[in-house]
Write a protein that holds these residues in place. Structure first.
Motif, PDB file in Angstrom:
ATOM      1  N   PRO A   5       2.324  -3.236   6.457  1.00  0.00           N
ATOM      2  CA  PRO A   5       0.860  -3.347   6.406  1.00  0.00           C
ATOM      3  C   PRO A   5       0.399  -3.890   5.067  1.00  0.00           C
ATOM      4  CG  PRO A   5       1.529  -1.083   6.059  1.00  0.00           C
ATOM      5  CD  PRO A   5       2.779  -1.837   6.418  1.00  0.00           C
ATOM      6  N   GLU A   6      -0.758  -4.522   5.063  1.00  0.00           N
ATOM      7  CA  GLU A   6      -1.327  -5.038   3.828  1.00  0.00           C
ATOM      8  C   GLU A   6      -2.006  -3.920   3.028  1.00  0.00           C
ATOM      9  OE1 GLU A   6      -2.606  -8.147   1.055  1.00  0.00           O
ATOM     10  OE2 GLU A   6      -0.886  -7.692   2.333  1.00  0.00           O
ATOM     11  N   ILE A   7      -2.668  -2.996   3.726  1.00  0.00           N
ATOM     12  CA  ILE A   7      -3.394  -1.901   3.070  1.00  0.00           C
ATOM     13  C   ILE A   7      -2.874  -0.568   3.593  1.00  0.00           C
ATOM     14  CG2 ILE A   7      -5.638  -0.761   2.770  1.00  0.00           C
ATOM     15  CD1 ILE A   7      -6.981  -3.456   3.082  1.00  0.00           C
ATOM     16  N   SER A   8      -2.629   0.355   2.682  1.00  0.00           N
ATOM     17  CA  SER A   8      -2.308   1.745   3.035  1.00  0.00           C
ATOM     18  C   SER A   8      -3.521   2.604   2.713  1.00  0.00           C
ATOM     19  CB  SER A   8      -1.098   2.243   2.244  1.00  0.00           C
ATOM     20  OG  SER A   8       0.063   1.500   2.532  1.00  0.00           O
ATOM     21  N   GLU A  36      -2.233   0.624   7.489  1.00  0.00           N
ATOM     22  CA  GLU A  36      -1.642   1.875   7.953  1.00  0.00           C
ATOM     23  C   GLU A  36      -2.501   3.027   7.443  1.00  0.00           C
ATOM     24  OE1 GLU A  36       2.185   2.842   6.327  1.00  0.00           O
ATOM     25  OE2 GLU A  36       1.593   2.397   4.246  1.00  0.00           O
ATOM     26  N   ILE A  37      -2.534   4.105   8.220  1.00  0.00           N
ATOM     27  CA  ILE A  37      -3.262   5.308   7.821  1.00  0.00           C
ATOM     28  C   ILE A  37      -2.240   6.414   7.620  1.00  0.00           C
ATOM     29  CG2 ILE A  37      -5.051   6.970   8.442  1.00  0.00           C
ATOM     30  CD1 ILE A  37      -6.162   4.863  10.373  1.00  0.00           C
ATOM     31  N   ILE A  38      -2.196   6.944   6.425  1.00  0.00           N
ATOM     32  CA  ILE A  38      -1.261   8.025   6.109  1.00  0.00           C
ATOM     33  C   ILE A  38      -2.051   9.321   6.029  1.00  0.00           C
ATOM     34  CG2 ILE A  38       0.447   8.892   4.476  1.00  0.00           C
ATOM     35  CD1 ILE A  38       0.843   5.996   3.533  1.00  0.00           C
ATOM     36  N   LEU A  39      -1.910  10.151   7.057  1.00  0.00           N
ATOM     37  CA  LEU A  39      -2.578  11.449   7.104  1.00  0.00           C
ATOM     38  C   LEU A  39      -1.634  12.486   6.507  1.00  0.00           C
ATOM     39  CD1 LEU A  39      -4.011  11.327  10.766  1.00  0.00           C
ATOM     40  CD2 LEU A  39      -5.186  10.700   8.638  1.00  0.00           C
ATOM     41  N   ALA A  81       3.431   7.829  -2.532  1.00  0.00           N
ATOM     42  CA  ALA A  81       4.887   7.647  -2.466  1.00  0.00           C
ATOM     43  C   ALA A  81       5.322   7.047  -1.128  1.00  0.00           C
ATOM     44  CB  ALA A  81       5.582   8.987  -2.698  1.00  0.00           C
ATOM     45  N   ALA A  82       4.575   7.360  -0.069  1.00  0.00           N
ATOM     46  CA  ALA A  82       4.937   6.867   1.262  1.00  0.00           C
ATOM     47  C   ALA A  82       4.308   5.515   1.593  1.00  0.00           C
ATOM     48  CB  ALA A  82       4.508   7.886   2.324  1.00  0.00           C
ATOM     49  N   ALA A  83       3.352   5.058   0.793  1.00  0.00           N
ATOM     50  CA  ALA A  83       2.584   3.854   1.115  1.00  0.00           C
ATOM     51  C   ALA A  83       3.462   2.603   1.114  1.00  0.00           C
ATOM     52  CB  ALA A  83       1.434   3.696   0.123  1.00  0.00           C
ATOM     53  N   ARG A  84       3.267   1.751   2.130  1.00  0.00           N
ATOM     54  CA  ARG A  84       4.029   0.505   2.256  1.00  0.00           C
ATOM     55  C   ARG A  84       3.173  -0.726   1.969  1.00  0.00           C
ATOM     56  NH1 ARG A  84       5.731  -0.253   7.728  1.00  0.00           N
ATOM     57  NH2 ARG A  84       3.926   0.995   8.327  1.00  0.00           N
ATOM     58  N   GLY A  85       1.866  -0.540   1.825  1.00  0.00           N
ATOM     59  CA  GLY A  85       0.969  -1.673   1.679  1.00  0.00           C
ATOM     60  C   GLY A  85       0.956  -2.261   0.279  1.00  0.00           C
ATOM     61  N   ASN A  86       0.436  -3.485   0.186  1.00  0.00           N
ATOM     62  CA  ASN A  86       0.236  -4.116  -1.121  1.00  0.00           C
ATOM     63  C   ASN A  86      -0.979  -3.536  -1.838  1.00  0.00           C
ATOM     64  OD1 ASN A  86       2.403  -6.020  -0.917  1.00  0.00           O
ATOM     65  ND2 ASN A  86       1.145  -7.216   0.506  1.00  0.00           N
ATOM     66  N   LYS A 163     -13.057   2.369  -3.689  1.00  0.00           N
ATOM     67  CA  LYS A 163     -12.270   1.356  -4.390  1.00  0.00           C
ATOM     68  C   LYS A 163     -11.005   1.015  -3.597  1.00  0.00           C
ATOM     69  CE  LYS A 163     -13.870   3.169  -8.862  1.00  0.00           C
ATOM     70  NZ  LYS A 163     -14.749   4.210  -8.297  1.00  0.00           N
ATOM     71  N   LEU A 164     -10.546  -0.213  -3.788  1.00  0.00           N
ATOM     72  CA  LEU A 164      -9.265  -0.648  -3.254  1.00  0.00           C
ATOM     73  C   LEU A 164      -8.417  -1.108  -4.427  1.00  0.00           C
ATOM     74  CD1 LEU A 164      -7.586  -1.190  -0.647  1.00  0.00           C
ATOM     75  CD2 LEU A 164      -8.451  -3.548  -0.735  1.00  0.00           C
ATOM     76  N   PHE A 165      -7.197  -0.566  -4.529  1.00  0.00           N
ATOM     77  CA  PHE A 165      -6.319  -0.827  -5.670  1.00  0.00           C
ATOM     78  C   PHE A 165      -5.072  -1.578  -5.230  1.00  0.00           C
ATOM     79  CE2 PHE A 165      -8.460   3.231  -6.334  1.00  0.00           C
ATOM     80  CZ  PHE A 165      -8.938   3.147  -7.636  1.00  0.00           C
TER      81      PHE A 165
END
Length: 328
Positions: A5-8, A36-39, A81-86, A163-165
């Motif tokens: 995914p591009e955004i986590s 992706e949504i990380i709950l 830690a789990a995020a795959r996005g840019n 914000k988006l980082f």
């Protein structure tokens, strides 16, 4: 091969059952779909865990992580830690976002080569939005100017959620676990890890004010965690960015005065008032000389800081008289 995914989007979840569906639905409804949504279910004791699992089965963009209760900072660290996005964004489990927020923020980052994109947040009270955006404009800022705006607090403040980082902003940065005001203690470091920031005047994030929130209820001792954060901020920023010292110390002063008024107006017990104010007095005394010589602060704020520094009991005395006159 499955593309990442591009955004986590990281959502810390703790007993958010009544609001969680509205939150997750607002993310799934984004016009930017490559996310992706990380709950992160942080030890919920209500039905939040089953709601998270419901969404995992419904949409393959949803990931669920269950952990014992550790607090929102731990949940955010787990999510990062789990995020795959840019890119990484945050939404609290009892808030929601407007459909185009991430499309706008992502486009801003890509089109201006920025590491951080920021929009306005609005507050919802009793199902009514109480503030709106002003005339729409976009402002691109270099590293120093973006930090200066953060501490000035007019375009944006320390909240993470509007914000988006870029993921690179999180290099060597963790949220402080077990501490309230984790945004305050972390956001400025994310800005120090960035080269450029872009702000656009539009409302993307809706913060829903809850009556049982620790930040909206009677003053709690946990709110004093902010001053642990502020000491870290002032020491780091004045050493690394001396050209921003005035803005940093002014922001610290405004935080001191705000909390002073909360204590005097929300705490009835005189001993607790003195205990809480003495906790503010300690960092004020540490930076007192620099605050008093600030070129930004007006005389009203300098007078109040003098009162905290020398004898805050005078403030309590005059506030008590004021209350008595109001009741007469």
């Amino acid at each position: 091969m499955i593309m990442p995914p591009e955004i986590s989007v990281i959502v810390p979840v703790h007993n958010a059952g009544p609001y969680l569906r509205d939150c997750v639905d607002s993310i799934l409804a984004q016009t930017f779909t490559n996310l992706e949504i990380i709950l992160v279910n942080d030890g919920s004791s209500d039905n939040s865990a089953s709601i998270c699992e419901e969404y995992r089965e419904k949409d393959n963009r949803v990931t669920v992580i269950h952990q014992n209760y550790e607090g929102v900072s731990s949940a955010r660290n787990t999510g990062v830690a789990a995020a795959r996005g840019n890119y990484i964004g945050f939404v609290d489990g009892d808030d929601y976002i407007v459909p185009h927020m991430y499309e706008e923020l992502h486009s801003l980052c890509e089109n201006t080569d920025s590491d951080i994109a920021v929009c306005r947040l609005a507050r919802e009270i009793d199902e009514k939005i109480i503030n709106t955006a002003f005339n729409e404009f976009t402002k691109e800022m270099d590293h120093i100017e973006a930090l200066r705006e953060l501490f000035k607090g007019k375009l944006y403040r320390f909240s993470l959620c509007n914000k988006l980082f870029k993921k690179s902003c999180f290099h060597n940065i963790q949220f402080p676990e077990g501490r309230l005001h984790e945004d305050l203690s972390t956001t400025y470091r994310l800005f120090t890890n960035s080269s450029k920031t872009v702000f656009k005047e539009f409302i993307g994030y809706i913060y829903v004010k809850r009556s049982n929130s620790i930040l909206t209820s009677t003053f709690s001792e946990k709110r004093l965690d902010a001053f642990t954060g502020w000491e870290e901020i002032v020491d780091y920023m004045t050493a690394e960015y001396p050209q921003l010292s005035d803005e940093v110390l002014a922001a610290f002063t405004y935080g001191c005065i705000d909390n002073m008024y909360y204590i005097m107006n929300q705490v009835e017990d005189r001993n607790k008032q003195q205990y809480f104010l003495s906790a503010i007095q300690q960092p004020v005394r540490k930076y007192y000389k620099e605050i008093i010589t600030s070129s930004i602060l007006n005389q009203k704020y300098k007078y109040l800081i003098r009162a905290i520094n020398y004898d805050f009991r005078l403030l309590l005395y005059f506030n008590q008289i004021k209350r008595q006159l109001a009741r007469a």
